[in-house]
Design an enzyme around this catalytic site. Structure first.
Site, PDB file in Angstrom:
ATOM      1  N   PRO A 280       1.888   3.125 -33.817  1.00 44.77           N
ATOM      2  CG  PRO A 280       2.238   4.683 -35.509  1.00 44.77           C
ATOM      3  CD  PRO A 280       1.758   4.562 -34.101  1.00 44.77           C
ATOM      4  N   GLY A 281       4.398   0.704 -34.589  1.00 44.03           N
ATOM      5  CA  GLY A 281       5.612   0.071 -34.115  1.00 44.03           C
ATOM      6  C   GLY A 281       5.473  -0.805 -32.899  1.00 44.03           C
ATOM      7  CB  VAL A 282       2.860  -1.529 -30.467  1.00 42.62           C
ATOM      8  CG1 VAL A 282       3.086  -0.128 -29.924  1.00 42.62           C
ATOM      9  CG2 VAL A 282       1.580  -1.586 -31.286  1.00 42.62           C
ATOM     10  N   GLY A 283       3.927  -3.795 -32.954  1.00 49.42           N
ATOM     11  CA  GLY A 283       3.933  -5.197 -33.361  1.00 49.42           C
ATOM     12  C   GLY A 283       2.576  -5.750 -33.701  1.00 49.42           C
ATOM     13  CE  LYS A 284      -1.221  -1.313 -35.318  1.00 42.72           C
ATOM     14  NZ  LYS A 284      -0.002  -0.558 -34.952  1.00 42.72           N
ATOM     15  CB  THR A 285       1.893  -6.350 -39.059  1.00 42.49           C
ATOM     16  OG1 THR A 285       1.202  -5.142 -39.385  1.00 42.49           O
ATOM     17  CG2 THR A 285       1.939  -7.249 -40.276  1.00 42.49           C
TER      18      THR A 285
ATOM     19  CB  SER B  51      -5.728  14.604 -20.566  1.00 41.57           C
ATOM     20  OG  SER B  51      -4.748  15.000 -21.508  1.00 41.57           O
TER      21      SER B  51
ATOM     22  N   GLY C  95      -3.533   0.174 -31.870  1.00 40.84           N
ATOM     23  CA  GLY C  95      -2.441   0.699 -31.069  1.00 40.84           C
ATOM     24  C   GLY C  95      -1.553   1.598 -31.883  1.00 40.84           C
TER      25      GLY C  95
ATOM     26  CE  LYS D 144      -2.569  11.533 -20.991  1.00 39.59           C
ATOM     27  NZ  LYS D 144      -3.931  12.007 -20.630  1.00 39.59           N
TER      28      LYS D 144
END
Length: 1152
Positions: free
Chosen positions: A645-650, A1032, A643, A1075
Site C-alpha cells: 500500500p501507498g506506493v502509487g499504484k492507482t 526466509s 505492490g 530487507k
C-alpha cells in the site's frame, strides 16, 4: 288499582307524588261514596272539583275512561299494564325498550283498550256515564291531559304506560283526537332515592344526550332486564376515574366521580362480541338530570329504605275490587274514592265488606312502611353484591338571575363561538342542528344550563374538564368552563380549516396547471409547434442513434424496441422499461473514441511529473506505448500493478491515461459479491441496470478509455455468484470483443479498452484471472526516493492544503530524513504524507496563535446572510441534568444560525512570518519517534543470538534478531513470538539439521553420542505483537542453534536471509529490496543471501542502498556457517569435518 297509588303516596318520604289526574279521580270517588264506612277527610265538596273539571258529565266520562285504563283483570302483578311490565315470555320487550317511540305508544293504547274491556263487567254503571259525557269529553281531553302531564310522578305510576321518550312530558301537541280511552303520558320522577349505578368510561354523560353503554356482567344485565320488567327503567351513570378500567360494578365510591346523571333506559339489545365470549347487552341511555352519590348500598343493608309491598297488596286487590273504595285519600282536603264513586253511581256495594277488610290490613302494613323512605328498586337487592346500588340525591343548580349581564354575555359569546365553529365544520353544524331539533319543546339557546351542556358535549376536551362542567352547580362557573372548552374547539377548527384550505389550494393549483399545460400542448400540437411527449421521445432516440456507428445486430434490436415503444401507451408499465432500455442502448458510445497520443517524449514527461523512481514500471509502460505507436492500437493488454500500500499504484493508472490522452474511469471490486455488478441485471427486475463496464462507457462517452479496476485481490464470493469468474470474460482479450451484458443483451466490443488492475498481493487472485494479466511489481521506495518524493510532491501539496502557500515555511532535509528513519519506515509514502500534513497543520496553528485576532481579524459578515434553525445535539431529559449543565432541555426553543452562500476568501498572512522545521524541533510537530533504534543488540550479543532479515506486512523490511536458549527437559522445541506455520517448520528443519550433524559441528564427541534428549530448546523472535511468517529466516535460525550449542558468539554486523532445506541447501527468497534497505538503515556491514537472489539484487536494488555493504552469495549451509563464524575455533575445526566444496561469491560496495 287505585290502592297501589295510595300506598305509595302515603309514605312519609313524600318524594314520589301521584299525577293530578289520579288526584282528581281519588277525590271525586271519595265524595260520591260519602256514605261508605271509610270516613271522609275531605274539606271540599264534589261540586268544587266538578267546577274545576268543566262539567259533571265530563268528569264522569273521564273518570270512567281512566278507571278502565287503571284497572286490569290480570291476576299477576307483572301483567299490569300500568307498571309497564315486560311480557313473561319476552314478547313485551318493545314496551320496555321503545318507550319513546310511536309504535310503543300504539301498543300501550291497544293494551289499555283491552284492559278496559276486561273490566267492563265490573263497572257497567260507568259505561252509562261514559256515553252521556262522550261528546264533551272529546273536546276537553287535551286540556285534561295537559293538567295530568304537569303533575308530579310516583315511582310506581311513572311506568304505567312504559318509559316515555325524552321530551314526552310536553303539552302533548300532535296527538290524535281523544277517544276517551287514552291515559296521560308518564313523566320522569323528580325524586328517585336509589338507583342501579352503571360505571362508564372515556366521557361523562350530560342531560339531554343519548349514550349507548355496553354491559358484560351477567348480574348487571339481569338487573337491567328486571328494571324494564318492573317498569322502572332508570339507572345512574357515573364516570370512572381510571379510564383504563372496564368494570360494570362499583365496589368503592373512590372508583367513580361523585356526580353523575340520572338516565332512562330507552332501548336494549343483545350482541355477541366474539366466538366463545359471553353475551353483552347494549343499553341506550337518555340522561335527564344530575345526581350525586350519597352512599353505596352494602349487601344486607338496604340503605335505610324499605320497599313497597306490591305483591301482597295486589293479591289483596285481586280478591275483590270493593277494597278500592275504602282507600283513604292522599291529602286531607281531597274527597275520598267512595265519595266520588257514590256521587257518580259506580260503586259496587256488594264488595264493601271485603274491601274494607283488605283496606284495613293494608293500612296497618303501610303505617309501618311509612317510617322509612321507599326504594322503588327493592327487587334488585337480591342480586347484590354482583351489582352496585347507590343512594343518590339530585344536584340542584344554584339560584341565578337569567337576566344577569354576566350570564347573558357568556351565553352570547357561546352562541357566537357556536356559529363560528359551525361555519368552519359542517359536521359540527349538523350535530348542533340535530340536538336542537330533538329538543323542540325547549329553547336550548335560551337556557344557560342546557347551553353549557351542549357546549361540553360537542367538544373533544379532556375528561377532567368535562367532568368539571358536569359537577359545577354555579351557572356562571359552568358557562365559563363551557366557553373555555368551546374556544379550544374553535382553535382546532380554525387550524383544521387552514390545513384543509392550504391542501385544497395546492391541489387546485396543480389541477389548474395540469389543465393549462394540457391545453397548451393541444394548441401547440394543432399549430405544429410541438408534438406530444412520446413522439418527442422517439425523435430524440432516433437523433441520438443517427450519430452512433451501431453494429448491424445492435441497430436491428434498436429498431425493434423503438417500434415497440411507439405502439405502447405512456401509462403502460412496459413503456418505462422499454424507454430505459433504449436510453441505455443509445448511451453506449458505439464507434466513438478519443484520439490516442503515443508520443514517447510526452509520456516520459508525464510519468516523471507524477512519480519519482519506479524505473522498471515506467520502462514497461513506455514499451507498451511504443508497440501501440507502431500498431496503431494497444488492444489485448491487461496490466496488473502489484505492490504494498501507498506506493502509487492507482496514481500510476491515472498517469498512463494522461500520457495516452485517454478518458479515465475507476471502480473498486474489493468486497464485491454480486455478479450483476459486472454482468448487469436482467431487464425483468425492478431497478435493473447494466454492469460496471457499460456504466463506465456511458460515463466517459468513448469506447477506448482506461478503466482502472482497484483491489482485484480482495474480490469475494457469495451465494449469488463469483465476480472473479465474471471478470474473466471482461479481461480476456479473446472474449471481450463480444462482451455480453445481461441488461443490454447485445455484444459489446471492449477490446479497445485499456484495463489496469491493482493488487497488494498476488496469492489471493484466482489463477485463471491472474493468467490473463501482465503483472508489474511496484516495490517500495528507498530512503533516497522518499526524500525526493517528499521534497517534490508531498511537501508542496501539504503546504497549499494548509493555506500556507505564500508563507515562508522551510522543512529542512534533515527533518525529512529523521521523519523517514524514525517515523515512516513503510514501503509506500502514504504514512509519510500524513506526517508532513500534520507538520504543516501544526505550523498553521502556531502562526494563528502567535498573530492572534489582531493580526488575523475575522472578515465582516456577508450581507446576503439568512438564518436557519439550529439542530440541538442529544437533548437530555430533565432528570439527567446536573447543576451547571448548560445542555438543552426538552421543550427549549431552538436557536437560529446564520447561513450564507458567499464563499470565504483565504486570509493574507503577513510577509514577516517565518517558520523553520529542523531535526531538533521535529518532535514538537509530530511527537516522539515510533522507532527508537534499528538494532536490538548494539553490542556483541551472547551465544545463541543471530540477526535475520524480514519483510513486514506493511511492505517494509526489518532487522529481526533470533534468540535461542536451552534448559533441562525432554528434548522439546518451544517457539514464541507470534510465529507462523512456515517459520515454525523452518525452526524444526534447522534443529533437525543440527541434531543430524552434531558430531561434524563439534557439539558431540562421537557420532554415536545422542544429544538434546535431556534438554528443551526455546526459540524466540522479539516484538511478539507483530506476526512473523515466511521461510526466509531458515539460515538465521540454524546459525542461532549452532551458536548456542557451540557456545560461540555471532558478529552483530552480520545479517542473513534465506530458506534452508533438510539437507542444508540455501534457497532463494523475496523482498530483498526492503530487507537490504532495513540492513542499510541498521548499519549492517555484511549480508549473507542466497546466490539465486543475485540477479534480483543487481536489477532492483539501487546502488545507494547497497553502498557500504558486503554481499556474500551462498548456496549451502556450510558456506553460511564458515562465513558467520570466520576466525573462531569452531570454524578451524570445521575446515576438517565440515569443509566447503567451494568458496561463496562476494561483492563489496564501497560507501558513497
Amino acid at each position: 288499582m287505585l290502592p297501589i297509588r295510595t300506598a305509595v303516596r302515603s309514605s312519609s318520604c313524600r318524594r314520589c307524588r301521584p299525577t293530578q289526574l289520579v288526584r282528581s279521580l281519588a277525590t271525586s270517588t271519595a265524595t260520591l261514596h260519602s256514605t261508605s264506612s271509610v270516613p271522609s277527610v275531605s274539606s271540599r265538596s264534589i261540586s268544587h272539583y266538578l267546577e274545576r273539571s268543566g262539567s259533571r258529565d265530563l268528569l264522569s266520562s273521564t273518570l270512567q275512561a281512566q278507571q278502565r285504563s287503571l284497572h286490569s283483570s290480570s291476576r299477576s302483578p307483572k301483567e299490569k299494564r300500568w307498571v309497564n311490565s315486560a311480557e313473561p315470555d319476552g314478547e313485551g320487550d318493545g314496551e320496555g325498550e321503545g318507550a319513546g317511540e310511536g309504535e310503543g305508544e300504539g301498543k300501550k293504547q291497544t293494551s289499555v283498550e283491552k284492559d278496559a274491556k276486561d273490566s267492563s263487567a265490573e263497572a257497567e254503571s260507568s259505561k252509562a256515564a261514559e256515553e252521556r259525557a262522550k261528546a264533551e269529553a272529546a273536546k276537553k281531553t287535551n286540556e285534561l291531559t295537559t293538567k295530568a302531564s304537569s303533575s308530579s310522578f310516583s315511582p310506581t305510576a311513572s311506568a304505567s304506560s312504559g318509559p316515555s321518550s325524552p321530551g314526552s312530558s310536553g303539552s302533548g301537541s300532535g296527538t290524535p283526537p281523544s277517544t276517551g280511552k287514552e291515559i296521560a303520558k308518564p313523566i320522569i320522577p323528580e325524586v328517585y332515592p336509589q338507583v342501579l349505578a352503571i360505571p362508564i368510561t372515556h366521557r361523562p354523560l350530560f342531560p339531554g344526550f343519548y349514550k349507548a353503554v355496553t354491559v358484560r356482567s351477567p348480574p348487571v344485565i339481569k338487573a337491567i332486564r328486571d328494571l324494564q320488567a318492573h317498569g322502572q327503567p332508570y339507572v345512574g351513570a357515573f364516570l370512572l376515574k381510571d379510564s383504563s378500567s372496564d368494570s360494570d360494578v362499583v365496589t368503592d365510591l373512590n372508583q367513580v366521580h361523585p356526580v353523575g346523571v340520572f338516565c332512562q333506559i330507552t332501548s336494549c339489545f343483545t350482541s355477541q362480541e366474539g366466538e366463545g365470549k359471553p353475551e353483552a347487552l347494549t343499553a341506550v341511555l337518555f340522561p335527564h338530570r344530575r345526581i350525586r352519590i350519597d352512599e353505596l348500598v352494602k349487601p344486607g343493608e338496604h340503605g335505610g329504605q324499605q320497599t313497597v309491598p306490591l305483591a301482597s297488596f295486589v293479591e289483596e286487590v285481586q280478591r275483590g275490587e270493593k277494597g278500592e273504595g275504602e282507600v283513604e285519600s292522599f291529602e286531607p282536603e281531597v274527597p275520598s274514592v267512595d265519595e266520588v264513586r257514590e256521587e257518580l253511581g259506580t260503586v259496587s256495594h256488594d264488595r264493601g265488606e271485603e274491601s274494607n277488610e283488605s283496606q284495613e290490613e293494608w293500612k296497618s302494613d303501610n303505617t309501618a312502611a311509612a317510617r322509612k323512605p321507599l326504594s322503588p328498586i327493592g327487587f334488585l337487592h337480591s342480586l347484590m353484591p354482583d351489582i352496585s346500588l347507590t343512594n343518590v340525591s339530585n344536584v340542584a343548580l344554584q339560584p341565578y338571575e337569567k337576566d344577569s349581564q354576566v350570564v347573558r354575555a357568556i351565553m352570547s359569546e357561546l352562541i357566537s363561538v357556536f356559529k363560528e365553529i359551525a361555519q368552519l365544520q359542517p359536521m359540527f353544524r349538523e350535530q348542533v342542528t340535530s340536538f336542537a331539533i330533538s329538543n323542540t319543546s325547549s329553547q336550548v339557546f335560551d337556557e344557560p344550563d342546557k347551553l353549557a351542556d351542549l357546549a361540553a358535549v360537542v367538544s373533544t376536551a379532556d375528561v377532567s374538564d368535562l367532568q368539571a362542567v358536569l359537577e359545577s352547580t354555579s351557572i356562571e362557573d359552568r358557562l365559563q368552563r363551557a366557553l373555555i372548552l368551546l374556544k379550544k374547539e374553535l382553535i382546532n377548527a380554525q387550524l383544521q380549516f387552514k390545513i384543509s384550505r392550504d391542501v385544497d389550494s395546492k391541489i387546485q393549483k396543480r389541477q389548474r396547471e395540469y389543465y393549462l399545460m394540457e391545453q397548451l400542448k393541444g394548441i401547440k400540437k394543432e399549430l405544429g409547434m410541438e408534438s406530444d411527449g412520446k413522439d418527442k421521445l422517439v425523435e430524440g432516440f432516433k437523433e441520438k442513434a443517427s450519430k452512433l456507428a451501431m453494429p448491424e445486430g445492435v441497430r436491428k434490436v434498436f429498431d425493434e424496441e423503438l417500434n415497440k415503444l411507439v405502439h405502447l401507451e405512456p401509462s403502460a408499465s412496459e413503456f418505462n422499461v422499454t424507454r430505459n432500455y433504449i436510453d441505455w442502448l443509445t448511451q453506449v458510445p458505439w464507434g466513438v473514441h478519443s484520439p490516442e497520443n503515443y508520443d514517447i517524449t510526452h509520456a516520459v514527461k508525464v510519468l516523471d511529473e507524477d512519480h519519482y523512481g519506479l524505473k522498471d514500471v515506467k520502462d514497461r509502460i513506455l514499451e507498451f506505448m511504443a508497440v501501440g505507436k507502431l500498431r496503431g492500437t494497444v488492444e489485448g493488454k491487461i496490466l496488473c500493478l502489484a505492490g504494498p500500500p501507498g506506493v502509487g499504484k492507482t496514481s500510476i493508472g491515472k498517469s498512463i491515461a494522461r500520457a495516452l490522452d485517454r478518458q479515465f474511469y475507476r471502480f473498486s471490486v474489493g468486497g464485491l459479491t454480486d455478479v450483476a455488478e459486472i454482468k448487469g441485471h436482467r431487464r425483468t427486475y425492478i431497478g435493473a441496470m447494466p454492469g460496471k463496464p457499460i456504466q463506465a462507457l456511458k460515463k466517459v462517452a468513448t469506447e477506448n478509455p482506461l478503466i482502472l479496476i482497484d483491489e482485484v485481490d480482495k474480490i469475494s464470493k457469495a451465494y449469488n455468484g463469483d465476480p472473479a469468474s465474471a471478470l474473466l470474460e471482461m479481461l480476456d482479450p479473446e472474449q471481450n470483443k463480444s462482451f455480453l451484458d445481461h441488461y443490454l443483451d447485445v455484444p459489446i466490443d471492449l477490446s479497445r479498452v485499456l484495463f489496469v488492475c491493482t493488487a497488494n498481493v498476488l496469492e489471493t487472485i484466482p489463477g485463471p484471472l491472474l493468467d490473463r494479466m501482465e503483472v508489474l511489481q511496484v516495490s517500495g521506495y528507498v530512503s533516497a526516493e522518499k526524500m525526493n518524493i517528499a521534497e517534490r510532491y508531498l511537501s508542496p501539496q501539504a503546504k497549499e492544503a494548509a493555506g500556507l502557500k505564500e508563507v515562508d515555511i522551510n522543512l529542512e532535509p534533515g527533518a525529512i530524513e529523521a521523519l523517514i528513519r524514525y517515523y515512516c519506515r513503510e514501503s509506500g509514502v502514504r504514512n509519510l504524507k500524513k506526517h508532513i500534513d500534520k507538520i504543516y497543520r501544526k505550523a498553521a496553528f502556531k502562526i494563528v496563535t502567535d498573530l492572534g485576532e489582531e493580526g488575523l481579524p475575522e472578515p465582516r459578515e456577508a450581507s446576503s446572510s439568512s438564518t436557519v434553525e439550529t439542530q440541538q445535539p442529544g437533548i437530555k431529559p430533565a432528570s439527567e441534568h446536573l447543576p451547571g449543565d448548560q445542555s438543552p432541555s426538552p421543550g427549549d426553543a431552538g436557536s437560529t444560525t446564520k447561513v450564507t452562500t458567499v464563499p470565504r476568501a483565504p486570509m493574507k498572512i503577513p510577509d514577516n512570518v517565518h517558520v523553520t522545521i529542523t531535526q531538533q524541533n521535529l518532535r514538537d510537530y509530530v511527537g516522539p519517534p515510533i522507532y527508537h533504534k534499528d538494532r536490538l543488540y548494539t553490542s556483541a550479543p551472547p551465544a545463541g543470538v543471530s540477526t535475520g532479515l524480514g519483510y513486514l506486512g506493511n511492505g517494509s523490511g526489518a532487522v529481526m534478531p533470533i534468540e535461542v536458549t536451552s534448559m533441562p527437559g525432554k528434548g522439546n522445541l518451544q517457539l514464541t513470538g507470534k510465529l507462523g506455520e512456515v517459520i515454525r517448520e523452518s525452526a524444526q528443519i534447522a534443529l533437525s539439521y543440527v541434531k543430524a550433524n552434531a558430531y561434524l559441528l563439534g557439539i558431540t564427541k562421537s557420532e554415536a553420542e545422542v544429544t538434546l534428549n535431556d534438554r528443551d530448546v526455546h526459540l524466540h523472535m522479539p516484538e511478539g505483537a507483530i506476526g512473523k511468517e515466511g521461510p526466509s529466516a531458515g539460515t538465521a535460525i540454524l546459525t542461532a542453534f549452532v551458536s548456542l550449542f557451540t557456545k560461540t558468539k555471532v558478529d552483530p554486523d552480520v545479517a542473513m536471509t534465506g530458506e534452508i532445506s533438510l539437507l542444508g541447501q540455501v534457497l532463494p527468497v523475496g523482498g530483498l529490496k526492503e530487507k537490504i534497505l532495513a540492513a542499510h538503515r541498521a548499519g549492517i556491514k555484511k549480508l549473507i543471501v542466497p546466490a539465486a537472489c543475485k540477479p534480483d539484487i543487481d536489477e532492483n536494488v539501487p546502488e545507494s542502498v547497497k553502498s557500504g555493504i558486503e554481499f556474500v552469495f551462498v548456496e549451502d549451509i556450510r558456506q553460511v556457517l564458515h562465513e558467520v563464524f570466520r576466525g573462531t575455533e569452531v570454524e578451524e575445526r570445521w575446515r576438517e569435518t565440515l569443509a566447503n566444496e567451494k568458496e561463496p561469491e562476494r561483492e563489496v560496495h564501497q560507501a558513497l
